[in-house]
Write an enzyme that holds these catalytic residues in place. Structure first.
Site, mmCIF file in Angstrom:
data_model
loop_
_atom_site.group_PDB
_atom_site.id
_atom_site.type_symbol
_atom_site.label_atom_id
_atom_site.label_comp_id
_atom_site.label_asym_id
_atom_site.label_seq_id
_atom_site.Cartn_x
_atom_site.Cartn_y
_atom_site.Cartn_z
ATOM 1 C CB SER A 170 -0.685 -0.045 1.446
ATOM 2 O OG SER A 170 -1.631 1.233 1.177
ATOM 3 C CE1 TYR B 244 -4.560 -1.747 5.212
ATOM 4 C CE2 TYR B 244 -2.853 0.773 4.436
ATOM 5 C CZ TYR B 244 -3.455 -0.775 4.185
ATOM 6 O OH TYR B 244 -3.956 -0.849 2.783
ATOM 7 C CE LYS C 274 -1.405 -3.509 3.637
ATOM 8 N NZ LYS C 274 -1.530 -4.374 2.849
#
Length: 264
Positions: free
Chosen positions: A140, A153, A157
């Site tokens: 991402s 997240y 990531k």
């Protein structure tokens, strides 16, 4: 990395980016595409439209990932490209009282980091024996930047980027290609559902740039794989943001705080 005549596995392929990748690889002449998802019904639906092999696998289970690779090798003789694509959003911070709490952190780590470890562990022996193979890990833009409103997240990531860099250094001279896919806003349930619910993290992503389609992401992936580029950036502006962050972290972080404040 040429898609034509390649044997490809895509996880998280029941919808969104994974489904778009599977469809594009099939259209580009892959010898076989394995459409894998923890939702077997979704995997069958996608696979059925492109003549691919459906598969039901939980990528947080190392034994299940190993068996996915073994099944593919038994059926097709090899895995040329493994796309470790599954992902989740949590929408939580660091407070123990957040909905999900520590469980959300553990699940994010399992899906965004350990799933890549399990995939590499399972598929690399065959690739190394043949002297060639490719790993595409969907990460991402948050892995380079940040996902406001979603601490697990953001953190996991970033860890996924570090793992992919390590894999490239460790195996890049042994015939193994490694790319990380780092899109920003994409019109998938992972973004659009939180956006419909007016979640701050989703609003911040929408404010940061264009929301593109999964098919546009697939276009970038095919180009990036052909060039064997480590960083595949469907949103070119992410490279600018990343450079700005590296050049002046304090200024960049202050700018993100202002953007988040403006969307809340």
């Amino acid at each position: 990395m040429k898609i034509e005549d390649a044997v490809v596995v895509v996880t998280g392929a029941g919808s969104g980016i994974g489904a778009a990748l599977a469809r594009r690889f099939a259209a580009d002449g892959a010898a076989a595409v394995v459409v894998s998802d923890r939702d077997g019904t979704a995997a069958h639906a996608v696979a059925g439209t492109i003549g691919a092999t459906p598969d039901t696998t939980d990528v947080t289970d190392p034994a299940a990932v190993a068996e996915l690779v073994a099944r593919t090798e038994r059926a097709h003789g090899r895995v040329d490209l493994f796309c470790s694509n599954a992902g989740i959003a949590t929408g939580v911070g660091i407070e123990a009282g957040d909905d999900g709490g520590d469980d959300a952190w553990r699940l994010a780590y399992d899906v965004h980091v350990m799933a890549h470890v399990y995939a590499a562990r399972a598929v690399l022996p065959g690739m190394l024996e043949r002297g060639r193979g490719y790993l595409l890990n969907t990460v991402s833009a948050a892995g380079l930047l940040i996902a406001p409103g979603d601490a697990p997240y953001s953190a996991t990531k970033h860890a996924a980027i570090g793992l992919a860099q390590w894999l490239s250094v460790e195996y890049g001279d042994r015939g193994i290609g490694v790319s990380v896919l780092c899109p920003q806003g994409v019109s998938t349930p992972l973004l659009m559902d939180p956006l419909a619910a007016d979640h701050p993290s989703a609003r911040a992503v929408a404010a940061a740039g264009a929301i593109i389609t999964p098919e546009q992401v697939a276009d970038s992936v095919v180009s990036g794989l052909a060039a064997e580029t480590f960083l595949i950036l469907p949103h070119p502006e992410v490279a600018t943001y990343w450079s700005q962050l590296a050049a002046d972290p304090d200024r960049w972080l202050a700018g993100v705080r202002r953007m988040v404040a403006a969307t809340t």
